[in-house]
Design a protein around this motif. Structure first.
Motif, PDB file in Angstrom:
ATOM      1  N   ASN A  29       0.839  -1.147  -0.028  1.00 59.59           N
ATOM      2  CA  ASN A  29      -0.049   0.073   0.112  1.00 59.59           C
ATOM      3  C   ASN A  29       0.837   1.188   0.053  1.00 59.59           C
ATOM      4  OD1 ASN A  29      -2.940   0.647  -0.029  1.00 59.59           O
ATOM      5  ND2 ASN A  29      -2.271   1.728   1.929  1.00 59.59           N
ATOM      6  N   ASP A  30       2.090   1.170  -0.185  1.00 62.06           N
ATOM      7  CA  ASP A  30       3.018   2.279  -0.284  1.00 62.06           C
ATOM      8  C   ASP A  30       3.396   3.004  -1.353  1.00 62.06           C
ATOM      9  OD1 ASP A  30       3.595   2.067   2.600  1.00 62.06           O
ATOM     10  OD2 ASP A  30       5.185   0.359   2.132  1.00 62.06           O
ATOM     11  N   HIS A  71      -1.662  -2.378  -9.686  1.00 56.65           N
ATOM     12  CA  HIS A  71      -2.349  -3.365  -8.710  1.00 56.65           C
ATOM     13  C   HIS A  71      -3.528  -2.913  -8.129  1.00 56.65           C
ATOM     14  CE1 HIS A  71      -1.838  -6.910  -5.743  1.00 56.65           C
ATOM     15  NE2 HIS A  71      -2.610  -7.198  -6.867  1.00 56.65           N
ATOM     16  N   TYR A  72      -3.421  -1.452  -7.984  1.00 53.84           N
ATOM     17  CA  TYR A  72      -4.568  -1.059  -7.121  1.00 53.84           C
ATOM     18  C   TYR A  72      -5.942  -1.021  -7.811  1.00 53.84           C
ATOM     19  CZ  TYR A  72      -0.693   1.255  -4.118  1.00 53.84           C
ATOM     20  OH  TYR A  72       0.006   1.304  -3.186  1.00 53.84           O
ATOM     21  N   ALA A  73      -5.839  -0.964  -9.177  1.00 55.63           N
ATOM     22  CA  ALA A  73      -7.094  -0.873 -10.055  1.00 55.63           C
ATOM     23  C   ALA A  73      -7.384  -2.123 -10.515  1.00 55.63           C
ATOM     24  CB  ALA A  73      -6.775   0.104 -11.325  1.00 55.63           C
ATOM     25  N   PHE A  74      -6.948  -3.161 -10.203  1.00 56.15           N
ATOM     26  CA  PHE A  74      -7.397  -4.570 -10.598  1.00 56.15           C
ATOM     27  C   PHE A  74      -8.862  -4.871 -10.206  1.00 56.15           C
ATOM     28  CE2 PHE A  74      -3.178  -7.168 -11.243  1.00 56.15           C
ATOM     29  CZ  PHE A  74      -2.644  -6.290 -12.077  1.00 56.15           C
ATOM     30  N   LYS A  88      -5.436   2.194  -0.784  1.00 55.67           N
ATOM     31  CA  LYS A  88      -5.451   2.634  -2.236  1.00 55.67           C
ATOM     32  C   LYS A  88      -6.049   1.912  -3.085  1.00 55.67           C
ATOM     33  CE  LYS A  88      -0.764   4.978  -0.814  1.00 55.67           C
ATOM     34  NZ  LYS A  88       0.391   5.246  -1.397  1.00 55.67           N
ATOM     35  N   TYR A  89      -6.532   0.725  -2.816  1.00 53.85           N
ATOM     36  CA  TYR A  89      -7.189  -0.100  -3.894  1.00 53.85           C
ATOM     37  C   TYR A  89      -8.608   0.429  -4.097  1.00 53.85           C
ATOM     38  CZ  TYR A  89      -3.473  -3.782  -3.338  1.00 53.85           C
ATOM     39  OH  TYR A  89      -2.403  -4.343  -3.329  1.00 53.85           O
ATOM     40  N   GLY A 126      -7.107 -13.418   3.850  1.00 53.16           N
ATOM     41  CA  GLY A 126      -6.303 -12.752   2.782  1.00 53.16           C
ATOM     42  C   GLY A 126      -6.324 -11.107   2.969  1.00 53.16           C
ATOM     43  N   SER A 127      -5.139 -10.598   3.031  1.00 53.34           N
ATOM     44  CA  SER A 127      -5.006  -9.096   3.047  1.00 53.34           C
ATOM     45  C   SER A 127      -3.762  -8.660   2.283  1.00 53.34           C
ATOM     46  CB  SER A 127      -5.087  -8.790   4.521  1.00 53.34           C
ATOM     47  OG  SER A 127      -4.922  -7.384   4.401  1.00 53.34           O
TER      48      SER A 127
END
Length: 347
Positions: A160-161, A169-172, A210-211, A233-234
């Motif tokens: 998340n950095d 990946h945040y927009a997947f 940020k996801y 899962g996280s």
């Protein structure tokens, strides 16, 4: 015999395939590379030493220009089935990154067409290609734990950095379920030999995530034999990080198996694989010896694919076999949206 392949999709993970995975498998030869983004195409071509004459902006152009037996697809998931169908119609065997598709219906079309044409369509479920899950599958099949009572799976990472604008990946879509838990769902089916029938997923992330969609999930899975699975899962965990395959506690009448896998880092080796067995009444678990292989992960899957193309054993993770993992993934995503228990709808 060396299998001539066309490699499609070179951005990010696909570029990593091109530079670090494919070169380690002597049974394959890259005869063309494909990417619609010209700067990416040129950059990867330069890095791996492929000439401009063998670099193409489309799969159709590549297939018209070179002789090949197979196509390796590492492009974004929305393109997997269209590209796979194009390659199959051209008479090529196909290895495609996971997930094969975002829906079972779409994946089934590709699986059925491959079967109609008598061609291999293999899904790169790379977490299967490590010694720990293979050992656990053998132990469970041999009845090492007797009747199973529960399986608990934990996956923890902090991701998340990076700046939101620069981290794709945040927009997947469904980044926890579709991009990560699919691996664990597939391992679950592999080691137990059973399919899931119902699933309940609860998702909810803190304001600092940020996801765009869920970065964490708590999921309960009911298997066809009645076994209940607890999955957590996280991507936002500040707890001790697990290996990529997660931490697994498998409990039965005769004891507990613990395993973890794919912790070997960028080299994708088996150094992080661990299996332990603790019997009732024993405070300490016994670490079990594992049978290793020369290749692991994606490289092992590519080797399996190449050998199947040249007349060797059929791959385990065919598109048809993989539908069970996709159906569980799809049901979990539905449950996350509906807030209800959802049936796993396998074809």
């Amino acid at each position: 015999m060396t299998v001539r392949i066309v490699h499609v999709g070179l951005g990010g993970w696909g570029g990593n395939w091109a530079s670090t995975v494919i070169p380690t498998v002597p049974e394959v030869e890259v005869v063309a590379i494909v990417d619609p983004h010209t700067p990416t195409l040129k950059s990867v071509a330069s890095e791996i030493g492929v000439s401009a004459e063998l670099s193409f902006g489309s799969l159709s152009d590549a297939l018209a220009a070179v002789e090949a037996e197979a196509v390796v697809i590492t492009s974004p998931v929305a393109t997997h089935v269209p590209l796979a169908l194009e390659a199959l119609e051209a008479g090529k065997h196909v290895l495609v990154e996971k997930p094969l598709a975002n829906t079972v219906e779409e994946a089934q079309r590709a699986a059925s067409r491959a079967e109609e044409l008598g061609l291999i369509l293999q899904v790169s479920q790379n977490y299967r290609n490590y010694p720990a899950p293979h050992a656990v599958r053998r132990l469970l099949k041999d009845g090492a734990l007797g009747e199973l009572a529960a399986i608990n799976i934990d996956f923890r990472k902090w991701d998340n950095d990076a700046p939101k604008k620069t981290h794709r990946h945040y927009a997947f879509p469904h980044p926890m379920i579709n991009d990560m838990a699919i691996h664990h769902f597939d391992l679950l089916r592999m080691i137990t030999g059973h399919e899931a029938v119902n699933v309940f997923a609860k998702v909810g992330d803190p304001s600092f995530s940020k996801y765009d969609e869920e970065a964490s999930a708590v999921i309960t899975i009911e298997m066809e034999d009645g076994l209940v699975i607890s999955y957590r899962g996280s991507w936002l965990s500040r707890g001790p990080e697990t290996a990529w395959a997660g931490d697994w506690s498998i409990q039965g009448e005769k004891g507990e198996l613990f395993f973890t896998s794919r912790g070997g880092g960028e080299k994708e080796d088996a150094s992080g694989d661990v299996v332990t067995l603790r019997r009732p009444g024993k405070r300490k678990a016994k670490r079990l010896a594992l049978e290793d292989t020369a290749l692991h992960d994606r490289a092992a899957g590519l080797e399996i694919f190449a050998r199947a193309v040249t007349g060797g054993p059929a791959p385990e993770s065919t598109a048809r076999e993989n539908l069970g993992s996709l159906a569980l993934m799809e049901a979990a995503a539905r449950s996350a949206s509906s807030g209800r228990v959802e049936p796993v709808q396998r074809p």
